[in-house]
Scaffold this motif. Sequence first.
Motif, short mmCIF file in Angstrom:
data_model
loop_
_atom_site.label_atom_id
_atom_site.label_comp_id
_atom_site.label_asym_id
_atom_site.label_seq_id
_atom_site.Cartn_x
_atom_site.Cartn_y
_atom_site.Cartn_z
N ASP A 100 0.83 -1.20 0.00
CA ASP A 100 0.00 0.00 0.00
C ASP A 100 0.86 1.26 0.00
OD1 ASP A 100 -2.57 -1.42 0.29
OD2 ASP A 100 -1.74 -1.97 2.24
N CYS A 101 2.05 1.15 0.58
CA CYS A 101 2.98 2.28 0.64
C CYS A 101 4.41 1.79 0.44
CB CYS A 101 2.91 2.98 2.00
SG CYS A 101 1.35 3.80 2.33
N ILE A 102 5.18 2.58 -0.27
CA ILE A 102 6.62 2.36 -0.39
C ILE A 102 7.27 3.62 0.16
CG2 ILE A 102 8.57 2.06 -1.96
CD1 ILE A 102 6.63 0.61 -3.88
N THR A 103 8.16 3.44 1.12
CA THR A 103 8.84 4.58 1.72
C THR A 103 10.33 4.54 1.39
OG1 THR A 103 9.16 3.38 3.80
CG2 THR A 103 7.21 4.79 3.64
N MET A 104 10.88 5.73 1.17
CA MET A 104 12.31 5.91 0.94
C MET A 104 12.71 7.19 1.66
SD MET A 104 12.74 5.08 -3.11
CE MET A 104 11.05 5.26 -3.69
N LEU A 105 13.12 7.05 2.91
CA LEU A 105 13.47 8.22 3.71
C LEU A 105 14.98 8.41 3.68
CD1 LEU A 105 11.05 7.77 6.74
CD2 LEU A 105 10.60 8.67 4.45
N ALA A 106 15.43 9.48 3.06
CA ALA A 106 16.86 9.78 2.89
C ALA A 106 17.56 8.64 2.15
CB ALA A 106 17.52 10.08 4.23
N VAL A 107 16.94 8.15 1.08
CA VAL A 107 17.46 7.02 0.32
C VAL A 107 17.68 7.37 -1.15
CG1 VAL A 107 16.86 4.70 -0.54
CG2 VAL A 107 16.47 5.29 1.85
N LEU A 108 16.77 8.09 -1.75
CA LEU A 108 16.81 8.35 -3.19
C LEU A 108 18.13 8.97 -3.64
CD1 LEU A 108 15.19 8.12 -5.80
CD2 LEU A 108 14.21 10.36 -5.30
N GLU A 109 18.69 9.84 -2.83
CA GLU A 109 19.95 10.50 -3.19
C GLU A 109 21.14 9.54 -3.16
OE1 GLU A 109 19.46 11.13 1.26
OE2 GLU A 109 18.16 11.08 -0.49
N HIS A 110 20.95 8.32 -2.64
CA HIS A 110 21.99 7.30 -2.63
C HIS A 110 21.86 6.34 -3.82
CE1 HIS A 110 23.34 8.16 1.52
NE2 HIS A 110 22.07 8.48 1.71
N MET A 111 20.70 6.32 -4.46
CA MET A 111 20.46 5.37 -5.54
C MET A 111 21.18 5.80 -6.81
SD MET A 111 16.45 4.41 -5.31
CE MET A 111 15.86 3.23 -4.14
N PRO A 112 21.84 4.85 -7.46
CA PRO A 112 22.47 5.18 -8.75
C PRO A 112 21.43 5.58 -9.79
CG PRO A 112 23.16 3.01 -7.95
CD PRO A 112 22.05 3.48 -7.05
N LYS A 113 21.85 6.36 -10.75
CA LYS A 113 20.92 6.86 -11.78
C LYS A 113 20.21 5.72 -12.51
CE LYS A 113 22.20 11.49 -12.42
NZ LYS A 113 21.16 12.34 -11.93
N ASN A 114 20.92 4.62 -12.79
CA ASN A 114 20.28 3.52 -13.52
C ASN A 114 19.13 2.90 -12.72
OD1 ASN A 114 22.21 2.32 -11.73
ND2 ASN A 114 22.15 0.44 -12.93
N VAL A 115 19.21 2.90 -11.39
CA VAL A 115 18.10 2.41 -10.56
C VAL A 115 16.98 3.44 -10.57
CG1 VAL A 115 17.41 1.77 -8.21
CG2 VAL A 115 19.61 1.00 -9.12
N GLN A 116 17.32 4.73 -10.52
CA GLN A 116 16.31 5.78 -10.56
C GLN A 116 15.51 5.74 -11.86
OE1 GLN A 116 18.22 9.53 -9.84
NE2 GLN A 116 18.88 8.94 -7.80
N GLU A 117 16.15 5.36 -12.96
CA GLU A 117 15.48 5.31 -14.26
C GLU A 117 14.36 4.28 -14.29
OE1 GLU A 117 18.72 4.72 -16.99
OE2 GLU A 117 19.45 6.78 -16.70
N THR A 118 14.46 3.23 -13.51
CA THR A 118 13.43 2.18 -13.49
C THR A 118 12.54 2.26 -12.25
OG1 THR A 118 14.91 0.60 -12.41
CG2 THR A 118 14.91 0.62 -14.83
N LEU A 119 12.79 3.23 -11.39
CA LEU A 119 12.10 3.33 -10.11
C LEU A 119 10.59 3.47 -10.26
CD1 LEU A 119 12.74 3.28 -7.10
CD2 LEU A 119 12.98 5.75 -7.18
N SER A 120 10.15 4.33 -11.15
CA SER A 120 8.72 4.55 -11.35
C SER A 120 8.02 3.26 -11.76
CB SER A 120 8.49 5.63 -12.41
OG SER A 120 7.12 5.92 -12.55
N ASP A 121 8.60 2.55 -12.73
CA ASP A 121 7.99 1.30 -13.19
C ASP A 121 7.95 0.26 -12.07
OD1 ASP A 121 7.64 2.33 -15.76
OD2 ASP A 121 9.56 1.53 -16.47
#
Length: 183
Positions: free
Chosen positions: A82-103
């Motif tokens: 129901d919820c996905i949380t990322m608290l102070a995490v996104l800025e650590h994720m590599p760009k290639n992971v961010q590119e698929t994050l929405s999907d």
Amino acid sequence: MKFLDRFLRDWRIKKCLPYIPNGSRVLDIGCFDESLLEKLTAKNIKDSIGIDPLLDSFSEKASYSLIPGQFPSAIPEGMVFDCITMLAVLEHMPKNVQETLSDRCHQLLADKGRVIITVPSPKVDDILAFLKKLNLIEGMSLEEHYGFKTEDVPHIFKTNQFRLLRHQKFQLALNNLYVFEKK
């Protein structure tokens, strides 16, 4: 963890709690010390998971499990949240992971599910480095920060998959809360 680390962590948690409905199934990405999941037990979370590459081993609690590993590869198949949380995490994720994050988030969320994110301003990197030199914080994984721009967050979550419910600055405008809802 030092007092200031815990204080800042708890402030982030307090900002996101109102957006997590009672009885939710939560995926907490970057759950390291399981503080958010522990606070959510008062909201009767169920079948929830915390995932973090810094965890040593799998463990199971009454209402959630902790899984060592990377998102999304370590998430068991067939899970829906129901919820996905990322608290102070996104800025650590590599760009290639961010590119698929929405999907990946879209696939893992139930209808009207939420993604709840906190992400600091790039200015915070210098402040944290200074506080770490003074030995006031441990500053977990600061070496992974690469100047992530907060204004990029809405572009990561595709408008055909998510709508932005809330963006709010806090911690003297040095941190940001984003809440997205699955369309």
